[in-house]
Design a protein around this motif. Structure first.
Motif, PDB file in Angstrom:
ATOM      1  N   CYS A  91       0.866  -1.241   0.079  1.00 61.47           N
ATOM      2  CA  CYS A  91       0.101  -0.031  -0.031  1.00 61.47           C
ATOM      3  C   CYS A  91       0.734   1.308  -0.124  1.00 61.47           C
ATOM      4  CB  CYS A  91      -0.827  -0.031   1.165  1.00 61.47           C
ATOM      5  SG  CYS A  91      -1.922  -1.110   1.251  1.00 61.47           S
ATOM      6  N   SER A  92       1.780   1.245   0.922  1.00 57.28           N
ATOM      7  CA  SER A  92       2.675   2.491   0.970  1.00 57.28           C
ATOM      8  C   SER A  92       4.093   2.354   1.366  1.00 57.28           C
ATOM      9  CB  SER A  92       2.037   3.483   2.141  1.00 57.28           C
ATOM     10  OG  SER A  92       1.997   2.685   3.254  1.00 57.28           O
ATOM     11  N   GLY A 105       5.293   1.674  -2.809  1.00 57.96           N
ATOM     12  CA  GLY A 105       3.920   1.223  -3.209  1.00 57.96           C
ATOM     13  C   GLY A 105       3.707   1.148  -4.532  1.00 57.96           C
ATOM     14  N   ASP A 107       1.277   1.952  -6.201  1.00 55.77           N
ATOM     15  CA  ASP A 107       0.423   3.207  -6.746  1.00 55.77           C
ATOM     16  C   ASP A 107       1.137   4.076  -7.655  1.00 55.77           C
ATOM     17  OD1 ASP A 107      -1.614   4.732  -3.773  1.00 55.77           O
ATOM     18  OD2 ASP A 107      -1.699   3.137  -5.348  1.00 55.77           O
ATOM     19  N   ASN A 108       2.165   4.132  -7.800  1.00 53.54           N
ATOM     20  CA  ASN A 108       2.850   5.087  -8.803  1.00 53.54           C
ATOM     21  C   ASN A 108       3.053   4.165 -10.194  1.00 53.54           C
ATOM     22  OD1 ASN A 108       3.421   6.647  -6.436  1.00 53.54           O
ATOM     23  ND2 ASN A 108       5.435   5.580  -6.247  1.00 53.54           N
ATOM     24  N   PRO A 111      -2.940   1.498 -11.560  1.00 60.19           N
ATOM     25  CA  PRO A 111      -4.092   1.752 -10.657  1.00 60.19           C
ATOM     26  C   PRO A 111      -4.679   0.799  -9.878  1.00 60.19           C
ATOM     27  CG  PRO A 111      -4.931   1.425 -13.020  1.00 60.19           C
ATOM     28  CD  PRO A 111      -3.483   1.297 -12.954  1.00 60.19           C
ATOM     29  N   VAL A 112      -4.930   1.232  -8.482  1.00 57.34           N
ATOM     30  CA  VAL A 112      -5.185   0.113  -7.587  1.00 57.34           C
ATOM     31  C   VAL A 112      -6.551   0.126  -7.097  1.00 57.34           C
ATOM     32  CG1 VAL A 112      -4.814  -0.853  -5.145  1.00 57.34           C
ATOM     33  CG2 VAL A 112      -2.833  -0.164  -6.786  1.00 57.34           C
ATOM     34  N   ASP A 113      -7.470  -0.883  -6.753  1.00 61.92           N
ATOM     35  CA  ASP A 113      -8.866  -0.565  -6.225  1.00 61.92           C
ATOM     36  C   ASP A 113      -9.099  -1.085  -5.039  1.00 61.92           C
ATOM     37  OD1 ASP A 113      -9.330  -2.172  -9.424  1.00 61.92           O
ATOM     38  OD2 ASP A 113      -9.938  -0.220  -9.027  1.00 61.92           O
ATOM     39  N   VAL A 114      -8.296  -1.957  -4.455  1.00 63.82           N
ATOM     40  CA  VAL A 114      -8.605  -2.292  -2.924  1.00 63.82           C
ATOM     41  C   VAL A 114      -7.259  -2.146  -2.264  1.00 63.82           C
ATOM     42  CG1 VAL A 114      -9.503  -4.067  -1.392  1.00 63.82           C
ATOM     43  CG2 VAL A 114     -10.686  -3.427  -3.514  1.00 63.82           C
ATOM     44  N   TYR A 115      -7.098  -1.608  -1.123  1.00 66.83           N
ATOM     45  CA  TYR A 115      -5.933  -1.522  -0.118  1.00 66.83           C
ATOM     46  C   TYR A 115      -6.169  -2.602   1.084  1.00 66.83           C
ATOM     47  CZ  TYR A 115      -4.530   2.364  -2.733  1.00 66.83           C
ATOM     48  OH  TYR A 115      -4.259   3.254  -3.751  1.00 66.83           O
ATOM     49  N   VAL A 116      -5.564  -3.705   1.324  1.00 66.90           N
ATOM     50  CA  VAL A 116      -5.768  -4.497   2.449  1.00 66.90           C
ATOM     51  C   VAL A 116      -4.618  -4.388   3.339  1.00 66.90           C
ATOM     52  CG1 VAL A 116      -5.822  -6.918   3.242  1.00 66.90           C
ATOM     53  CG2 VAL A 116      -6.925  -6.302   1.267  1.00 66.90           C
ATOM     54  N   GLY A 129     -11.161  -8.404   1.527  1.00 66.87           N
ATOM     55  CA  GLY A 129     -10.722  -7.689   0.473  1.00 66.87           C
ATOM     56  C   GLY A 129     -11.166  -8.323  -0.844  1.00 66.87           C
TER      57      GLY A 129
END
Lengths: 187, 362, 132
Positions: A91-92, A105, A107-108, A111-116, A129
């Motif tokens: 996630c991060s 992460g 994200d860069n 594209p992500v839809d769900v973060y667990v 999730g």
């Protein structure tokens, strides 16, 4: 009648990729396919083929060497597709935030839809999730069949498109455009 | 007809691999001649960050995330080598609790490897059965430390939580049931046609090659080499609780499975002896000072020998930290085993090594 | 071979091993490490939890209109990121008022979707803190 939009979420096949993690979340994904927390009740099957899967499970903070393979796998999957990021590292960045070979992460890149969350996440959170991702998959499957650019407005009655009214609205709009052009030609 | 040499990759994403690793096999009509390996996909830069970003008392939580399967062995080795540079003493109760968690970790890691091996042989029902039998151990680990994987249990001075009487009773009941199931499994792995005939004579390593190429852990013990760190040092109370070395002969996949099964039985005996004889004492004592000097410490992880080197000079940040992991030192032995085997056996041989790539490229 | 048949026959009469998770809740053990919770009136703003956290999931960020409190001299505000936390309990061991201002519950953390403050918005808060 056979409605693909309704039955697409009843058998999602998953693809699992490890982009540089410590293997804690991977053995929890393997344990959630085991008999006690059974993901196969939802129709899930673990194949290794990106051309046959709907859900993409990623673990690990993206390292500098494995980022090309991640983007290639994402582009080879057919749409509609959902991406789930499992674990705090995905996630991060987690504990590895700001280390020299880590891009924090995923994200860069995709594209992500769900973060667990969790370190390491437990099978209970992974099942939560996946259930949420299946609702998003159903919504995307409906959106993909709606034409957007050709028709002006979208009119719907009880979930069924009303094609006659949409065609009428296009005809009225094209009459207006023709009337404006003929006025300009006269002037 | 001349023979042609073809290069086949086993790439960084494969259904039987849990981790990204790339092998390129040069094959001549389906027999492997040469192997080219690439293990740098998981490198994250932990050793450099431990000397610039984290202080010396937080490193035990960072180093546990090098590998998720042998997490507690990494943080215990770092803690014991840092404690030898400070002033203080750990109580006997904390030492017994530390050894209990290390042995429970060894049981669940060996069961995961055995289920992976039987899935690669085609026997998927046994894979599901072993994963189902492993669940009581994960439940015990959650009751003692709070989480199923990544315990965060060991800190400088002792351990973080105490153990209560109801948890001790649960441990005794679960381990007694598990012993019966492991004895059924030993029977299954010896007599079943799929598992025993498929694996005899494949992926063999002789005793002379094991000495020459420096194999470690269960791979070396299955070839006949008697080497185990638990019998060579005296810092942890292994000889009082009944530890025995397990070896076999032959060095093929069948012998490695037998070594792992008998090690699980030995660990169950050791855990039962610990729980019935925990001494009194405190769980955490305070250590004074800052680390000054050099220290070296070794411990037995589920895959071999693990070694840490710590150097400090009386400041809150360390000067240097160096980790040597067992899979990194056994890569020459892996490459030697692959030569001369059929190409279709490659995933089964790779699963029986039990490699941990995130330990290799830290 | 016959022992396998007997085992398969007795398995017919046993309960299944699977837990029916989304319908029935799972029994949690007592020591489970869950979300961190914060009570504002008890906090003395000593900033020890921020220094003790290994990944940096707790930040005290300067803001314009904080809640009025005598001990808050530099007008700071508490921010926490459950998608960066590793749930190791170091912050509670470092806090001088351990069970009053900062506690660890046994609730499980929530699942995030697009629009939550996970990665790029958290970088903005980190730069705000360094810039002052």
């Amino acid at each position: 009648m056979f409605d693909l939009k309704k039955y697409r979420k009843k058998s999602p096949w998953i693809l699992h990729y490890n982009a540089g993690s410590c293997n804690g979340c991977d053995i929890e994904i393997l344990a959630s396919l085991a008999p006690k927390y059974d993901l196969e009740r939802f129709g899930v099957l673990n194949t290794g083929n990106p051309k046959q899967s709907d859900v993409f499970l990623v673990t690990g903070p993206v390292t500098f060497r494995s980022r090309e393979r991640l983007v290639e796998l994402y582009t080879q999957m057919p749409s509609p597709k959902v991406v789930i990021a499992v674990g705090s590292c995905t996630c991060s960045g987690g504990v590895f935030r700001d280390m020299y070979n880590v891009e924090d992460g995923i994200d860069n890149y995709i594209p992500v839809d769900v973060y667990v969350p969790g370190c390491a996440s437990s099978p209970e959170l992974i099942i939560d999730g996946v259930v949420k991702a299946l609702e998003i998959l159903e919504q995307k499957s409906k959106e993909i069949e709606l034409p957007k650019k050709l028709f002006g407005t979208i009119k719907e009655e009880e979930g069924v498109l009303n094609l006659r009214e949409m065609a009428l609205s296009v005809a009225q709009k094209s009459e207006q455009i023709n009337a404006q052009k003929s006025e300009q030609n006269e002037n | 007809m001349s023979k042609k040499i073809v290069q086949i990759p086993l790439g960084s994403q494969h259904i039987s691999l849990l981790e990204p690793v790339k092998f390129k096999f040069s094959c001549e009509n389906e027999k492997i001649i040469d192997v080219d390996s690439d293990v740098g996909f998981v490198h994250r830069g932990i050793e450099r960050a431990c000397t610039t970003k984290f202080k010396y008392d937080k490193i035990a939580y960072v180093v546990a995330r090098v590998c998720g399967l042998c997490a507690i062995t990494h943080s215990l080795t770092y803690t014991m080598s840092a404690e030898s540079l400070l002033e203080g003493e750990v109580s006997m109760k904390a030492k017994y609790l530390r050894v209990l968690m290390v042995e429970l970790d060894r049981i669940h890691s060996h069961m995961l490897c055995l289920s992976h091996v039987s899935e690669n042989a085609g026997y998927e029902a046994l894979f599901m059965q072993i994963m189902g039998d492993r669940e009581p151990i994960m439940n015990l680990q959650e009751k003692i430390s709070g989480n199923r994987v990544q315990f965060d249990y060991i800190d400088i001075g002792g351990v973080n939580r105490d153990i209560s009487l109801s948890v001790e009773d649960d441990i005794k009941v679960s381990l007694k049931e598990l012993r019966g199931k492991i004895e059924d499994l030993i029977n299954e792995f010896e007599n079943n046609y799929t598992l025993s005939l498929r694996f005899k004579g494949i992926g063999a390593l002789s005793l002379k090659e094991a000495q020459e190429f420096n194999a470690l852990g269960p791979i070396a013990r299955a070839a006949g080499l008697v080497t185990d760190v638990r019998s060579e040092s005296n810092d942890l109370p292994y000889s009082e609780i009944g530890f025995k070395i397990v070896t076999s002969s032959g060095g093929d996949i069948y012998a490695r499975n037998m070594v792992r099964l008998h090690e699980i039985l030995n660990s169950i005996t050791m855990c039962e002896n610990i729980v019935s004889g925990i001494p009194e004492g405190e769980i955490k004592t305070k250590f004074k000072g800052k680390p000054n000097g050099e220290a070296l410490f070794r411990l037995e992880a589920p895959r071999g020998e693990l070694m840490y080197y710590v150097k400090g000079s009386s400041k809150p940040m360390l000067d240097r930290l160096r980790i040597k992991t067992p899979t990194f030192a056994s890569i020459p032995a892996f490459v030697e085993i692959f030569k001369g085997q059929e190409y279709a056996n490659a995933p089964a041989i790779l699963a029986s090594f039990d490699p941990c790539m995130s330990c290799t490229a830290k | 071979m016959s022992s396998q048949f007997i085992k398969a026959f007795t398995n017919l009469f046993k309960k299944p091993q699977t837990t029916t998770y989304p319908q029935d809740a799972i029994e949690r053990t007592e020591n489970y490490r869950g979300l961190i919770e914060y009570t504002e009136n008890e906090c003395i703003y000593c900033l020890k939890c921020e220094k003790a956290c290994p990944p940096g999931a707790i930040l005290f960020v300067p803001c314009e209109d904080p809640v009025p409190n005598d001990k808050n001299k530099k007008s700071l505000k508490y921010e926490y990121n459950p998608w960066l936390c590793i749930y190791c309990t170091e912050c509670i061991r470092a806090c001088p008022k351990a069970e009053l201002a900062l506690t660890q519950s046994d609730k499980k953390p929530q699942i995030g979707v697009k629009g939550d403050r996970v990665n790029s918005e958290w970088t903005i808060l980190e730069q705000l803190k360094k810039g002052v």
